[in-house]
Design a protein around this motif. Structure first.
Motif, PDB file in Angstrom:
ATOM      1  N   SER A 165      15.600   5.145  -4.875  1.00  0.00           N
ATOM      2  CA  SER A 165      14.185   5.510  -4.749  1.00  0.00           C
ATOM      3  C   SER A 165      13.769   5.608  -3.288  1.00  0.00           C
ATOM      4  O   SER A 165      14.508   5.202  -2.380  1.00  0.00           O
ATOM      5  N   VAL A 166      12.567   6.141  -3.088  1.00  0.00           N
ATOM      6  CA  VAL A 166      11.920   6.176  -1.778  1.00  0.00           C
ATOM      7  C   VAL A 166      10.564   5.489  -1.900  1.00  0.00           C
ATOM      8  O   VAL A 166       9.761   5.846  -2.774  1.00  0.00           O
ATOM      9  N   SER A 167      10.319   4.519  -1.038  1.00  0.00           N
ATOM     10  CA  SER A 167       9.010   3.869  -0.988  1.00  0.00           C
ATOM     11  C   SER A 167       8.137   4.568   0.042  1.00  0.00           C
ATOM     12  O   SER A 167       8.608   4.923   1.127  1.00  0.00           O
ATOM     13  N   VAL A 168       6.856   4.771  -0.308  1.00  0.00           N
ATOM     14  CA  VAL A 168       5.889   5.423   0.583  1.00  0.00           C
ATOM     15  C   VAL A 168       4.867   4.375   1.002  1.00  0.00           C
ATOM     16  O   VAL A 168       4.142   3.827   0.166  1.00  0.00           O
ATOM     17  N   ILE A 169       4.796   4.094   2.299  1.00  0.00           N
ATOM     18  CA  ILE A 169       3.883   3.086   2.835  1.00  0.00           C
ATOM     19  C   ILE A 169       2.747   3.772   3.573  1.00  0.00           C
ATOM     20  O   ILE A 169       2.980   4.651   4.413  1.00  0.00           O
ATOM     21  N   ASP A 170       1.519   3.381   3.254  1.00  0.00           N
ATOM     22  CA  ASP A 170       0.337   3.868   3.970  1.00  0.00           C
ATOM     23  C   ASP A 170       0.035   2.886   5.089  1.00  0.00           C
ATOM     24  O   ASP A 170      -0.361   1.737   4.843  1.00  0.00           O
ATOM     25  N   THR A 171       0.222   3.314   6.337  1.00  0.00           N
ATOM     26  CA  THR A 171       0.024   2.419   7.474  1.00  0.00           C
ATOM     27  C   THR A 171      -1.435   2.290   7.885  1.00  0.00           C
ATOM     28  O   THR A 171      -1.762   1.465   8.739  1.00  0.00           O
ATOM     29  N   THR A 172      -2.317   3.104   7.286  1.00  0.00           N
ATOM     30  CA  THR A 172      -3.738   3.014   7.631  1.00  0.00           C
ATOM     31  C   THR A 172      -4.426   1.886   6.870  1.00  0.00           C
ATOM     32  O   THR A 172      -5.558   1.514   7.194  1.00  0.00           O
ATOM     33  N   LEU A 173      -3.770   1.356   5.834  1.00  0.00           N
ATOM     34  CA  LEU A 173      -4.334   0.237   5.096  1.00  0.00           C
ATOM     35  C   LEU A 173      -4.195  -1.045   5.900  1.00  0.00           C
ATOM     36  O   LEU A 173      -3.326  -1.168   6.775  1.00  0.00           O
ATOM     37  N   ALA A 174      -5.037  -2.024   5.605  1.00  0.00           N
ATOM     38  CA  ALA A 174      -4.972  -3.314   6.286  1.00  0.00           C
ATOM     39  C   ALA A 174      -4.758  -4.418   5.251  1.00  0.00           C
ATOM     40  O   ALA A 174      -5.712  -4.780   4.561  1.00  0.00           O
ATOM     41  N   PRO A 175      -3.544  -4.941   5.149  1.00  0.00           N
ATOM     42  CA  PRO A 175      -2.328  -4.546   5.870  1.00  0.00           C
ATOM     43  C   PRO A 175      -1.692  -3.312   5.244  1.00  0.00           C
ATOM     44  O   PRO A 175      -2.051  -2.920   4.126  1.00  0.00           O
ATOM     45  N   PRO A 176      -0.727  -2.692   5.941  1.00  0.00           N
ATOM     46  CA  PRO A 176      -0.006  -1.559   5.351  1.00  0.00           C
ATOM     47  C   PRO A 176       0.620  -1.954   4.020  1.00  0.00           C
ATOM     48  O   PRO A 176       1.038  -3.102   3.826  1.00  0.00           O
ATOM     49  N   ALA A 177       0.692  -0.996   3.085  1.00  0.00           N
ATOM     50  CA  ALA A 177       1.186  -1.309   1.747  1.00  0.00           C
ATOM     51  C   ALA A 177       1.832  -0.085   1.115  1.00  0.00           C
ATOM     52  O   ALA A 177       1.544   1.061   1.491  1.00  0.00           O
ATOM     53  N   VAL A 178       2.712  -0.335   0.139  1.00  0.00           N
ATOM     54  CA  VAL A 178       3.345   0.742  -0.627  1.00  0.00           C
ATOM     55  C   VAL A 178       2.308   1.371  -1.545  1.00  0.00           C
ATOM     56  O   VAL A 178       1.627   0.671  -2.305  1.00  0.00           O
ATOM     57  N   ILE A 179       2.170   2.696  -1.491  1.00  0.00           N
ATOM     58  CA  ILE A 179       1.209   3.404  -2.342  1.00  0.00           C
ATOM     59  C   ILE A 179       1.901   4.286  -3.376  1.00  0.00           C
ATOM     60  O   ILE A 179       1.246   4.772  -4.300  1.00  0.00           O
TER      61      ILE A 179
END
Length: 452
Positions: A165-179
């Protein structure tokens, strides 16, 4: 030469600056190279807060992921020396970092930690870990072995070999998280071990070791999804290990371990397809593209060498082979100006530095990492100037910014410092040869309020 200066004047807390705001004392300014590799001048200023840990001096830096020691070595490429080592371990930390990516746009580095199934987020302004992002573990984000970041720094992608699989992380979230998590096996992607992002951020490519192919992910879809699968190598098991994208996004290159080749994929075709296969050195496991797209470099694990491919030839052809690199090169990266290539050498526990301006290119230095590092990944970046202002003890940041004199900068970012509630930082790039004067400030209050 591009220049930055910093107003070293100081206002005591409670005085009113020109813009009519209560403002902090000035604090230290740290400097980096611009994205174009131009040296920035800085000035040390009085501090009202402790100095950030392991802060680096001006320069372009190589970040090296050390699998066995659970840390990252930071190399100053101006001196080819390790300036600091960033620990990732501890409870909830990073275990077995095997890949690293850098994002000059957001002043961050990211490591894929294979045994702890997470990603460490490093603030490159202070060279400290700000957070660790869990990927979900078995079946979702199991055994991440590769990591890439979008050009704007807002997304991070990991190739998870254990869960296909590929995990997609949103770095604009606080804290960054997998979306989102993109499953590859239903479309034929088995054991992804490499990942790369197109220059416009709309495509992600994974190299799949056991299925001998590349998965093409469309990131504009909601959620992101595989839209094509491209077979690489030749007949039989080829064990492709590395993937890279050209600066214009029209070519994808894969390092194919068993047949000792590089596949060239034309992404403008519908669907994308292999158009050339280039013989290279023995056991290529990683591939990188120079900033102008005319050179491709492979790290050849079994021959302790780097192959140099000229992509302007028809077909693309190896024009040089650089010997003398360390023992078992497993990763390769190119400097932003294209003048240096770096290999992470696993068994000799060092980094080889290749000068590409020489004819032929040659190793000019070796950077020892020492200890039980056993490096697995390397990435190089040139970061913008960073200036920090701090509130006096007992006061809190409620806003901040900078007053600028000179031509407009680019890549201007103004935000609170992660994890430090009474400081504010600005970062910017000087795109000209004129001086830009930077006067950072923090808006302070005796009452902690939401930032505005």
């Amino acid at each position: 030469m591009s220049r930055f200066t910093v107003d070293a004047g100081r206002r005591e807390p409670g005085t009113v600056p020109r813009r009519g705001r209560e403002t902090s004392r000035w604090t230290r300014t740290r400097t980096r190279l611009t994205a174009a590799g131009v040296l920035l001048a800085g000035l040390a200023l009085p501090l009202t807060n402790p100095t950030p840990a392991a802060a680096a001096d001006a320069g372009t830096y190589a970040y090296v992921a050390n699998e066995d020691s659970d840390n990252v070595s930071v190399i100053d490429t101006a001196t080819n020396t390790v300036t600091t080592t960033i620990p990732l371990g501890g409870p909830g930390g990073g275990d077995a970092p095997v890949a690293v990516a850098v994002s000059p746009a957001s002043a961050r580095a990211y490591t894929a930690n294979e045994r702890s199934d997470n990603v460490s987020v490093i603030d490159t302004a202070t060279n400290t870990v700000t957070t660790t992002v869990p990927l979900g573990g078995p079946g979702v984000g199991d055994a991440p072995v590769a990591v890439a970041v979008s050009p704007d720094g807002t997304r991070v992608y990991t190739a998870n070999q254990g869960s296909d699989s590929v995990s997609v992380i949103d770095t604009t979230l606080a804290p960054p998280a997998v979306i989102a998590t993109v499953l590859l096996l239903p479309t034929g992607g088995d054991a992804p071990v490499g990942v790369a992002v197109s220059p416009d951020g709309t495509r992600v490519y994974t190299i799949n070791q056991f299925s001998d192919n590349v998965s093409v992910i469309d990131t504009t879809l909601a959620p992101p999804a595989v839209i094509a699968t491209v077979t690489v190598g030749g007949p039989g098991a080829d064990f492709p290990r590395g993937v890279a994208v050209s600066p214009d996004g029209t070519r994808v290159y894969t390092a194919n371990f068993d047949p000792d080749t590089v596949s060239v994929i034309d992404t403008t075709l519908a669907p994308p397809a292999v158009i050339d296969t280039v013989p290279v050195g023995n056991g290529p496991v990683a591939v990188a593209v120079g900033p102008d797209g005319t050179r491709v470099y492979t790290a050849n694990r079994n021959s302790n060498s780097v192959s140099v491919i000229d992509t302007t030839l028809a077909p693309p052809t190896v024009i040089d082979t650089v010997g003398g690199v360390g023992d078992l090169p497993v990763a390769v990266a190119v400097s932003p100006d294209g003048n240096r290539v770096y290999t992470a050498n696993n068994l000799s526990r060092n980094v080889s530095v290749i000068d590409t301006t020489l004819a032929p290119p040659a190793v000019i230095d070796t950077v020892p990492l020492g200890g039980n590092t056993f490096p697995r990944g390397v990435a190089v970046g040139a970061f913008p100037a960073i200036a920090v202002a701090a509130c006096p003890p007992g006061q809190f940041v409620t806003g901040g910014g900078a007053e600028l004199t000179g031509p407009p900068p680019s890549n201007f970012v103004s935000k609170p410092v992660d994890g430090t509630p009474n400081t504010w930082q600005v970062s910017l790039t000087n795109p000209t040869d004129q001086t830009i004067t930077v006067r950072p400030y923090a808006v302070c209050s005796t009452v902690q309020q939401p930032l505005r």
